[in-house]
Scaffold this motif. Structure first.
Motif, PDB file in Angstrom:
ATOM      1  N   ARG A  33      31.008 -25.431 -43.096  1.00 53.58           N
ATOM      2  CA  ARG A  33      31.659 -24.526 -42.122  1.00 53.58           C
ATOM      3  C   ARG A  33      32.670 -23.610 -42.796  1.00 53.58           C
ATOM      4  O   ARG A  33      32.988 -22.552 -42.290  1.00 53.58           O
ATOM      5  CB  ARG A  33      32.266 -25.320 -40.961  1.00 53.58           C
ATOM      6  CG  ARG A  33      33.618 -25.939 -41.156  1.00 53.58           C
ATOM      7  CD  ARG A  33      34.160 -26.588 -39.872  1.00 53.58           C
ATOM      8  NE  ARG A  33      33.609 -27.923 -39.631  1.00 53.58           N
ATOM      9  CZ  ARG A  33      32.771 -28.236 -38.665  1.00 53.58           C
ATOM     10  NH1 ARG A  33      32.369 -27.333 -37.821  1.00 53.58           N
ATOM     11  NH2 ARG A  33      32.318 -29.474 -38.527  1.00 53.58           N
ATOM     12  N   GLU A  34      33.176 -24.044 -43.949  1.00 52.85           N
ATOM     13  CA  GLU A  34      34.118 -23.191 -44.670  1.00 52.85           C
ATOM     14  C   GLU A  34      33.424 -22.208 -45.599  1.00 52.85           C
ATOM     15  O   GLU A  34      34.071 -21.509 -46.385  1.00 52.85           O
ATOM     16  CB  GLU A  34      35.120 -24.065 -45.432  1.00 52.85           C
ATOM     17  CG  GLU A  34      36.113 -24.727 -44.483  1.00 52.85           C
ATOM     18  CD  GLU A  34      37.073 -25.680 -45.180  1.00 52.85           C
ATOM     19  OE1 GLU A  34      37.000 -25.811 -46.421  1.00 52.85           O
ATOM     20  OE2 GLU A  34      37.892 -26.301 -44.465  1.00 52.85           O
ATOM     21  N   ARG A  48      31.228 -31.453 -34.652  1.00 48.33           N
ATOM     22  CA  ARG A  48      32.180 -30.892 -33.694  1.00 48.33           C
ATOM     23  C   ARG A  48      31.400 -30.215 -32.567  1.00 48.33           C
ATOM     24  O   ARG A  48      30.221 -29.895 -32.727  1.00 48.33           O
ATOM     25  CB  ARG A  48      33.065 -29.868 -34.396  1.00 48.33           C
ATOM     26  CG  ARG A  48      33.964 -30.506 -35.454  1.00 48.33           C
ATOM     27  CD  ARG A  48      35.244 -29.690 -35.600  1.00 48.33           C
ATOM     28  NE  ARG A  48      35.834 -29.863 -36.909  1.00 48.33           N
ATOM     29  CZ  ARG A  48      36.602 -28.939 -37.487  1.00 48.33           C
ATOM     30  NH1 ARG A  48      36.827 -27.769 -36.879  1.00 48.33           N
ATOM     31  NH2 ARG A  48      37.130 -29.164 -38.665  1.00 48.33           N
ATOM     32  N   GLN A  94      32.311 -29.872 -43.237  1.00 48.05           N
ATOM     33  CA  GLN A  94      33.478 -29.044 -43.521  1.00 48.05           C
ATOM     34  C   GLN A  94      33.180 -28.074 -44.668  1.00 48.05           C
ATOM     35  O   GLN A  94      33.511 -26.895 -44.603  1.00 48.05           O
ATOM     36  CB  GLN A  94      34.687 -29.939 -43.846  1.00 48.05           C
ATOM     37  CG  GLN A  94      36.030 -29.248 -43.643  1.00 48.05           C
ATOM     38  CD  GLN A  94      36.227 -28.712 -42.216  1.00 48.05           C
ATOM     39  OE1 GLN A  94      35.691 -29.269 -41.255  1.00 48.05           O
ATOM     40  NE2 GLN A  94      36.954 -27.614 -42.083  1.00 48.05           N
ATOM     41  N   HIS A  95      32.515 -28.610 -45.682  1.00 48.50           N
ATOM     42  CA  HIS A  95      32.068 -27.814 -46.825  1.00 48.50           C
ATOM     43  C   HIS A  95      31.223 -26.636 -46.321  1.00 48.50           C
ATOM     44  O   HIS A  95      31.429 -25.487 -46.713  1.00 48.50           O
ATOM     45  CB  HIS A  95      31.252 -28.756 -47.727  1.00 48.50           C
ATOM     46  CG  HIS A  95      30.564 -28.134 -48.891  1.00 48.50           C
ATOM     47  ND1 HIS A  95      31.094 -28.122 -50.152  1.00 48.50           N
ATOM     48  CD2 HIS A  95      29.350 -27.525 -48.990  1.00 48.50           C
ATOM     49  CE1 HIS A  95      30.251 -27.542 -50.982  1.00 48.50           C
ATOM     50  NE2 HIS A  95      29.188 -27.165 -50.307  1.00 48.50           N
ATOM     51  N   ARG A 136      31.142 -35.722 -42.354  1.00 42.75           N
ATOM     52  CA  ARG A 136      32.302 -34.892 -41.970  1.00 42.75           C
ATOM     53  C   ARG A 136      32.694 -33.959 -43.119  1.00 42.75           C
ATOM     54  O   ARG A 136      32.921 -32.762 -42.914  1.00 42.75           O
ATOM     55  CB  ARG A 136      33.474 -35.806 -41.588  1.00 42.75           C
ATOM     56  CG  ARG A 136      34.624 -35.087 -40.929  1.00 42.75           C
ATOM     57  CD  ARG A 136      35.732 -36.070 -40.567  1.00 42.75           C
ATOM     58  NE  ARG A 136      35.525 -36.717 -39.286  1.00 42.75           N
ATOM     59  CZ  ARG A 136      36.171 -37.821 -38.891  1.00 42.75           C
ATOM     60  NH1 ARG A 136      37.029 -38.427 -39.704  1.00 42.75           N
ATOM     61  NH2 ARG A 136      35.944 -38.324 -37.698  1.00 42.75           N
ATOM     62  N   GLU A 189      37.753 -22.694 -41.295  1.00 47.63           N
ATOM     63  CA  GLU A 189      38.192 -24.075 -41.106  1.00 47.63           C
ATOM     64  C   GLU A 189      37.700 -24.657 -39.783  1.00 47.63           C
ATOM     65  O   GLU A 189      37.337 -25.820 -39.696  1.00 47.63           O
ATOM     66  CB  GLU A 189      39.719 -24.128 -41.187  1.00 47.63           C
ATOM     67  CG  GLU A 189      40.209 -25.532 -41.478  1.00 47.63           C
ATOM     68  CD  GLU A 189      41.730 -25.624 -41.442  1.00 47.63           C
ATOM     69  OE1 GLU A 189      42.378 -24.590 -41.660  1.00 47.63           O
ATOM     70  OE2 GLU A 189      42.230 -26.736 -41.203  1.00 47.63           O
ATOM     71  N   ASP A 190      37.720 -23.822 -38.739  1.00 42.52           N
ATOM     72  CA  ASP A 190      37.217 -24.277 -37.449  1.00 42.52           C
ATOM     73  C   ASP A 190      35.894 -23.602 -37.098  1.00 42.52           C
ATOM     74  O   ASP A 190      35.562 -23.402 -35.932  1.00 42.52           O
ATOM     75  CB  ASP A 190      38.254 -23.998 -36.356  1.00 42.52           C
ATOM     76  CG  ASP A 190      39.502 -24.835 -36.567  1.00 42.52           C
ATOM     77  OD1 ASP A 190      39.344 -26.048 -36.821  1.00 42.52           O
ATOM     78  OD2 ASP A 190      40.615 -24.274 -36.518  1.00 42.52           O
ATOM     79  N   ASP A 211      29.185 -27.279 -33.356  1.00 40.72           N
ATOM     80  CA  ASP A 211      28.128 -27.461 -34.351  1.00 40.72           C
ATOM     81  C   ASP A 211      26.764 -27.574 -33.674  1.00 40.72           C
ATOM     82  O   ASP A 211      26.669 -27.865 -32.486  1.00 40.72           O
ATOM     83  CB  ASP A 211      28.408 -28.707 -35.196  1.00 40.72           C
ATOM     84  CG  ASP A 211      29.660 -28.550 -36.052  1.00 40.72           C
ATOM     85  OD1 ASP A 211      30.098 -27.395 -36.234  1.00 40.72           O
ATOM     86  OD2 ASP A 211      30.204 -29.571 -36.503  1.00 40.72           O
TER      87      ASP A 211
END
Lengths: 371, 326
Positions: free
Chosen positions: A247-248, A84, A244-245, A240, A157-158, A87
């Protein structure tokens, strides 16, 4: 002597077979539109064309060196498109495909290999750090950056995730292993993306590691996964999910993208001295671009006009890159002293002045000669 | 208000003030947290600033410097402690190929405000790798600033200046002088402190210039006191890269003689560089060759021999005498 560990063939995450057939994977569902697959195809073709042009430019003496990504396009485009905007990617020196995804102008990559800069782009503008040549060093930078993300409270999440790129050879480096450990201990939001292209210059995988690379992660206390590195869809889906793993706030993850370096290590290398052509043929059948084309054709998602348009765009890119490369200006000799320090420095200032005087003395001598 | 502080406490107070002034300042290293560092230089910081800002790292020096680079890229100002001089070397790659070169590699887009604190030097009866003086390696590397302190006043201010610098600074702490005390006005303004890059005339004199830094400044001052035949001007170098040649050459032009002393081996050392440059710039002022007084070109010996290995008061005075033999 037992060789069981290396012999055991782990399963690859694969979403698109070499024949272009879609597969599903319970852990990595991928909802992707035909438009998106066509966009990935375009990326793959364009970066290959850019890479081919760069090799040609080196052969013509326009570049001092080039490290070709041939064969690794899917690993780089798949993972690069999973990122993203917020990132941050920490590349090695072969990540031209990721650079493409991050919007680094091709000529900025060429300038380093032409010798007009040592990098020269602003990593913060693109979320793409400078190429790092000393093997494995950037894995620690990525981990430290990820520790900064944690301290900024930028998880969620973001949130922001960090990705470190390196090769199979780098897994032997202390820095890479220290990075794994620092990331694990700190639960840092970093994804380690290893492109196992089977060769570290002339040394095959069995000279680097007895254990499959992705399994190293378990020893450090985080998950590892092996993905078909020639499958752009699998690389996209797995990266992806890993990002996500991270960033969360669930910590680091290691991806081993199982791929193959189809070209030489760099333009200075001669791989015929250490590997056989049969191996190349085997991997050519797994080409990362051909399978996407087969899929698009079989599914009726793209017609001849689409493929012709991409080819034409690739040719235009090659031409543009050629012109831009030749137009890269040689740096001024006094650039040697530029930006050694952030703050004023008496010593380099003095040397710069002395060298400027020295250079000027030639001009003075020439002027006197004319007289 | 002036406070009586040891060098170690002064660095601690400087770190504390820097952390109070800028939430981006982090302290990281082995045992810097609850323990407060093996020399207690980070004492109480973990308690007052928390584990996110005072980071006990895994025992891996390359990891310390490598992750500090990443933190700096994210906007932090890490102050790394390398526990002992001889344990720096695993971090050499990250320091020399990455930290020192990042700004130039990025053509000025990036800054690396990272401080490496390294307790250095001998004289404490330690086992191998705990007594070395590796400063010349750092001074030989462009992109790093290299400083060292000889008293608590400089310790307090220079650690803060190192932290506010946008360049990587290697901050050498003279471990055998950690407990030397001085009055420090901790309420003064940082902007009023002497610049980090400037040398200081620690004791004026007229006959010979004696350049020293870090732990050897005290020895040099003792030599100046002890020598009743010559008036010795002691210059405390403070910054090893860049070297403040203006202060040195101004002194040498007055005295006509120069002796340089350090704990590090003499060959290819800081003293060798100063000798070459002063010879070039002060040739007509010199009454004698520049004399170097340092350790021998051998590995640091077992501690029972270190008093013979390290330059001491007598060796410094012998060097001064040699400068007058011409």
């Amino acid at each position: 002597m037992s060789n069981n560990t290396a012999q055991e063939e782990p399963e690859l995450v694969q979403l698109l077979t070499p024949e272009g057939e879609r597969r599903t994977h319970p852990d990595y569902p991928l909802d992707i539109t035909p438009d998106e697959v066509r966009a990935l195809y375009r990326d793959l073709v364009l970066v290959r064309r850019f890479d081919t042009e760069a090799v040609a430019l080196q052969r013509q003496g326009e570049l001092g060196l080039w490290a070709s990504l041939l064969g690794q396009e899917a690993a780089q485009i798949g993972s690069g498109r999973a990122l993203r905007p917020q990132d941050m990617a920490f590349p090695s020196y072969r990540e031209h495909g990721v650079a493409w995804c991050r919007g680094i102008p091709p000529k900025d990559l060429l300038s380093m290999f032409r010798g007009t800069t040592n990098g020269g782009w602003d990593p913060h503008d693109h979320g793409f750090h400078l190429y790092t040549i000393v093997i494995g060093s950037q894995a620690l930078h990525a981990t430290g950056y990820a520790m900064g993300v944690q301290r900024d409270g930028a998880l969620g999440e973001d949130g922001t995730a960090v990705i470190a790129y390196f090769g199979d050879g780098a897994t032997s480096q202390g820095d890479t292993n220290e990075a794994f450990n620092y990331a694990a201990v700190n639960n840092a939001p970093v994804v380690f993306f290893c492109q196992n292209n089977q060769w570290a210059i002339s040394e095959p995988m069995e000279r680097q590691s007895r254990a499959p690379i992705y399994r190293r992660a378990a020893g450090f206390g985080f998950p590892g996964v092996r993905v078909d590195g020639n499958d752009v869809l699998a690389c996209l889906a797995v990266t992806r999910a890993a990002l996500q793993h991270a960033r969360e706030g669930q910590g680091p993850l290691l991806i081993e993208a199982f791929t193959y370096r189809m070209g030489a290590h760099t333009t200075n290398d001669d791989p015929t001295r250490y590997r056989v052509s049969a191996e190349l043929e085997e991997w050519r059948a797994k080409d990362p671009i051909a399978r996407v084309r087969a899929y698009l054709e079989n599914e009726g998602h793209a017609d001849d006009a689409f493929f012709a348009a991409v080819e034409e765009e690739a040719e235009r890119l090659g031409e543009r890159v050629r012109h831009e490369c030749r137009a890269l200006p040689d740096p001024d000799p006094l650039d040697i002293f530029h930006e050694v320090y952030a703050e004023p420095d008496v010593h380099t200032d003095r040397q710069r002045a002395e060298f400027a005087d020295y250079l000027a003395s030639f001009e003075d001598a020439a002027a006197e000669g004319v007289r | 208000m002036p406070t009586n502080l040891t060098i170690g406490k002064a660095i601690n107070a400087g770190l504390r003030r820097a952390m109070e002034n800028d939430p981006k300042v982090l302290v990281m290293g082995e045992d810097v947290g609850r323990l407060g560092g093996v020399f207690r230089v980070t004492d109480q910081l973990h308690k007052d600033f928390g584990a996110d800002r005072v980071i006990d790292t895994p025992l891996a020096e390359s990891g310390i410097v490598g992750t500090a680079i990443g933190l700096a890229l994210r906007g932090y100002r890490p102050v790394c402690e390398i526990q002992f001089d001889g344990f720096f070397f695993p971090a050499a790659n990250q320091t020399f190929t990455q930290l020192a070169k990042m700004r130039r590699r990025s053509a000025g887009a990036l800054a690396m405000p990272v401080v490496l604190r390294i307790p250095y030097g001998g004289g404490i009866g330690a086992v191998e790798h705990h007594s070395e003086s590796p400063e010349a390696y750092f001074a030989h590397t462009a992109g790093l600033r290299v400083v060292t302190v000889a008293n608590a006043v400089d310790a307090y201010w220079m650690i803060q200046q190192a932290i506010t610098s946008d360049d990587p600074v290697v901050f050498f702490e003279p471990k055998r002088r950690y407990y030397d005390k001085a009055e420090v006005d901790t309420d003064a303004a940082l902007a009023d402190a002497a610049p980090m890059g400037a040398a200081r005339v620690a004791r004026p004199g007229t006959d010979v210039t004696l350049v020293a830094y870090g732990p050897m400044v005290k020895t040099a001052l003792q030599a100046a006191e002890a020598d009743t035949d010559h008036s010795i001007e002691v210059v405390d170098l403070r910054s090893l890269s860049p070297v403040d040649y203006d202060t040195i050459t101004a002194s040498v032009r007055r005295t006509g003689r120069l002796v340089v002393t350090h704990e590090a081996p003499v060959s290819h050392g800081i003293g060798a560089e100063i000798a070459a440059r002063v010879t070039e710039s002060c040739f007509y002022s010199l009454e004698a060759p520049v004399i170097r007084v340092g350790a021998f070109d051998t590995p640091y010996p077992q501690s029972r021999l270190e008093e013979h290995y390290l330059p001491d008061l007598d060796r410094v005075l012998d060097g001064v005498d040699r400068a007058f033999a011409y």
